[in-house]
Design an enzyme around this catalytic site. Structure first.
Site, mmCIF file in Angstrom:
data_model
loop_
_atom_site.group_PDB
_atom_site.id
_atom_site.type_symbol
_atom_site.label_atom_id
_atom_site.label_comp_id
_atom_site.label_asym_id
_atom_site.label_seq_id
_atom_site.Cartn_x
_atom_site.Cartn_y
_atom_site.Cartn_z
ATOM 1 N N TYR A 168 6.287 -11.830 -5.898
ATOM 2 C CA TYR A 168 6.895 -11.896 -4.567
ATOM 3 C C TYR A 168 6.168 -12.899 -3.686
ATOM 4 C CZ TYR A 168 2.898 -9.251 -2.810
ATOM 5 O OH TYR A 168 1.627 -8.874 -2.479
ATOM 6 N N PHE A 178 2.383 -14.177 4.728
ATOM 7 C CA PHE A 178 1.260 -13.261 4.861
ATOM 8 C C PHE A 178 0.695 -12.838 3.519
ATOM 9 C CE2 PHE A 178 5.061 -10.543 4.963
ATOM 10 C CZ PHE A 178 4.773 -9.625 3.967
ATOM 11 N N ASP A 179 1.448 -13.021 2.425
ATOM 12 C CA ASP A 179 0.922 -12.621 1.117
ATOM 13 C C ASP A 179 1.823 -13.183 0.027
ATOM 14 O OD1 ASP A 179 -0.729 -11.461 -0.728
ATOM 15 O OD2 ASP A 179 0.151 -9.464 -0.575
ATOM 16 N N ILE A 198 5.915 0.682 0.715
ATOM 17 C CA ILE A 198 6.513 0.950 2.017
ATOM 18 C C ILE A 198 7.983 1.335 1.811
ATOM 19 C CG2 ILE A 198 4.930 -0.506 3.353
ATOM 20 C CD1 ILE A 198 6.997 -2.741 3.199
ATOM 21 N N TYR A 224 5.336 -1.495 8.217
ATOM 22 C CA TYR A 224 4.017 -1.041 8.667
ATOM 23 C C TYR A 224 4.010 -0.579 10.118
ATOM 24 C CZ TYR A 224 2.327 -2.908 4.268
ATOM 25 O OH TYR A 224 2.122 -3.143 2.925
ATOM 26 N N PHE A 241 10.665 -10.419 2.040
ATOM 27 C CA PHE A 241 10.114 -10.589 0.691
ATOM 28 C C PHE A 241 11.124 -11.315 -0.183
ATOM 29 C CE2 PHE A 241 7.808 -6.934 2.289
ATOM 30 C CZ PHE A 241 6.517 -7.152 1.830
#
Length: 569
Positions: A168, A178-179, A198, A224, A241
């Site tokens: 992802y 962010f990731d 999540i 979150y 994502f």
């Protein structure tokens, strides 16, 4: 924003504020940077996150979220912002930049206010806000999914309780990353629908295929929420994502078998304890390969059902025919499990093997003989000690020709039982008539064994096509001549053809040839007859005077009898 732009309440008694007549000015909006794609615009009731710089008309800054390092988050249209800014962000797109000029009556009016640094915002002041929208969501929002690509064939979809592996890229709604699993060079591996993710991700992954790429947009309350996550994900952030599904299985899965090709005839199928040779291609569910026997130009050889291979393959190799092709899908708990193996196979990987069975046998197997052609008249058959000439083709069980007598000028000649050929072939050539044809299957332990031979793979089952061309009956090992019935008794008078009480070489030769011609005796085939007879004569001529007399023959017979008795003892 309430705290930033809190009103300063003044106690005013008997004060009347008037303004010049005429309509009041509205906010002025300058949309100076609009993204090309705008799937959604801010509406009343939406929650937003945005950065801003606040200045007076002379350019003096009184507030900035950029300098504080934290964007503003709040709900639009419910009186929680100054009216002008509430209006000014209406209709904005994510990543849009606009300048909002707010007249005093839609800002702090005739009372004024305080900036965060304590500076006073004078009464009747026009405020200018330079705003960039970072995020937008609503309490009515749901997880959004959009398929970017999907394989043509999709036999199984992700369901709750499945275990998946996926790559992802994660970004905020404004595109800030962010990731990413790609940067770690490792998939994200987890159960679905069991609370390990999540809520929005648990929901967004349902229904995906292996090989599918999907965008999943998750509102903050399914991500979150107010806490955010570390420094990468701010409070109340919508997450985007882009997911590529690598692998999928369920802990309850067994192996799956897809038969792709079965030979027309299959007289026997593999069972536990058999030894098998097969080729394979090993791939993951996304189609990427991890190993293949074809590149090594060598089959994989192993016993079946005895723990020499991974559990799933041990099971999958049972019930196959020689020549069969099948696809075998092994879940991780029947392959290399959560740990994987080295750098080759990652943990929790589903493995797919496309296998082609070359041959198999059992260590207890005997040769198999199938007569394909036999002459109607068959009075004489081959046996141990016979000298034979034969034609052959030798192949692997997949039809690959290894060697053939047709490649030579003359067909081979051999003595059966003399260890001149491999054991299985020697046995397969016995009991044949001249002109007979047969197929003989020789297991490796009766062929070239685990080491193989030049041009013959190790542990190969051999397929012989045989034809007996010629047969000469033989004599036991160590003999040059045998009687086919009882020998003359007494022997010497029969040997002494001219009755002169001595037998020279010429007379001895004539006597032996007569026995062969009349069928009462047999010389060792495949050797020079005159040479054999001369050796026999020299063996009887004890004093080497060129003739045999009765005493020499008697002495020789007694010595042979004594030797035989000694060997028996």
């Amino acid at each position: 924003m309430e705290s930033i732009f809190a009103l300063i309440l003044l106690c005013v008694t008997g004060t009347h504020v008037s303004s010049s007549p005429g309509p009041l000015e509205d906010v002025v909006i300058d949309r100076y940077d609009i993204p090309r794609v705008c799937p959604r615009e801010v509406q009343t009731g939406d929650f937003v996150r945005y950065h801003y710089n606040g200045t007076f008309t002379d350019g003096k800054k009184f507030d900035s979220s950029h300098e504080r390092g934290a964007p503003f988050s709040g709900q639009v249209g419910l009186g929680r912002l100054i009216t002008g800014l509430d209006r000014g962000v209406q209709g904005m797109c994510v990543n849009e930049r606009r300048k909002v000029t707010v007249p005093p009556h839609l800002a702090y009016g005739s009372i004024g206010g305080l900036a965060p640094d304590g500076d006073v915002i004078p009464a009747d002041t026009v405020l200018v806000f330079d705003v960039v929208l970072l995020d937008i969501w609503n309490t009515e929002d749901k997880v959004q999914t959009r398929t970017l690509s999907k394989p043509e064939s999709c036999k199984r979809l992700v369901e709750a309780t499945d275990f998946i592996r996926y790559h992802y890229n994660g970004t905020l709604l404004n595109g800030v990353p962010f990731d990413s699993s790609h940067s770690r060079n490792g998939t994200y591996d987890t159960y679905v629908g069991m609370g390990y993710l999540i809520k929005g991700m648990d929901e967004g992954l349902i229904g995906m295929c292996v090989g599918e790429t999907r965008t999943i947009i998750i509102p903050p309350f399914l991500a979150y929420e107010e806490k955010g996550y570390g420094t990468a994900i701010p409070s109340q952030a919508t997450l985007v994502f882009e997911v590529f599904m690598i692998d999928l299985f369920n802990p309850k899965d067994d192996i799956a078998v897809v038969v792709k090709e079965v030979p027309k005839t299959c007289t026997r199928k593999t069972v536990v304890g058999d030894y098998i040779r097969y080729h394979y291609n090993g791939t993951f569910q996304d189609g990427s390969g991890f190993d293949t026997s074809y590149q090594r130009n060598s089959t994989y050889n192993t016993y079946i059902g005895m723990g020499y291979v991974i559990q799933g393959m041990d099971k999958a190799l049972q019930g196959l025919c020689i020549g069969e092709k099948r696809r075998v899908i092994l879940p991780p708990h029947m392959a290399y499990g959560e740990k994987g193996t080295g750098d080759l196979i990652p943990g929790s990987a589903v493995l797919i093997f496309d296998i082609h069975v070359i041959d198999f046998h059992n260590p207890k197997d005997l040769i198999e003989i199938k007569v394909t052609s036999k002459p109607k008249k068959c009075n004489l058959t081959s046996e141990v000690d016979d000298l034979i000439q034969y034609r052959y083709n030798c192949s692997l069980m997949d039809g690959t020709l290894l060697y053939s007598s047709d490649h030579y000028e003359n067909a081979p000649i051999t003595t059966l039982g003399a260890n001149k050929v491999i054991e299985g072939l020697d046995e397969g050539l016995r009991g044949m008539c001249v002109g007979e044809k047969r197929v003989v299957i020789v297991p490796p332990h009766l062929g070239h064994g685990e080491n193989g031979a030049k041009g013959v793979p190790s542990s190969a089952v051999l397929h012989f096509e045989l034809e007996l061309l010629d047969l000469q009956k033989g004599v036991p090992d160590g003999y040059m001549f045998v009687w086919l019935g009882d020998s003359p008794d007494p022997l010497f008078p029969a040997m002494d053809l001219n009755k002169d009480l001595s037998v020279p070489l010429e007379e001895f030769t004539a006597f032996i040839n007569l026995q062969v011609a009349e069928g009462t005796g047999r010389l060792r085939p495949g050797m020079d007859a005159d040479g054999i007879i001369k050796d026999m004569f020299n063996n009887q001529d004890r004093n080497t005077d060129g003739k045999i007399v009765a005493e020499e023959l008697k002495l020789k017979v007694e010595e042979d009898s004594d030797r035989a008795r000694h060997e028996e003892l």
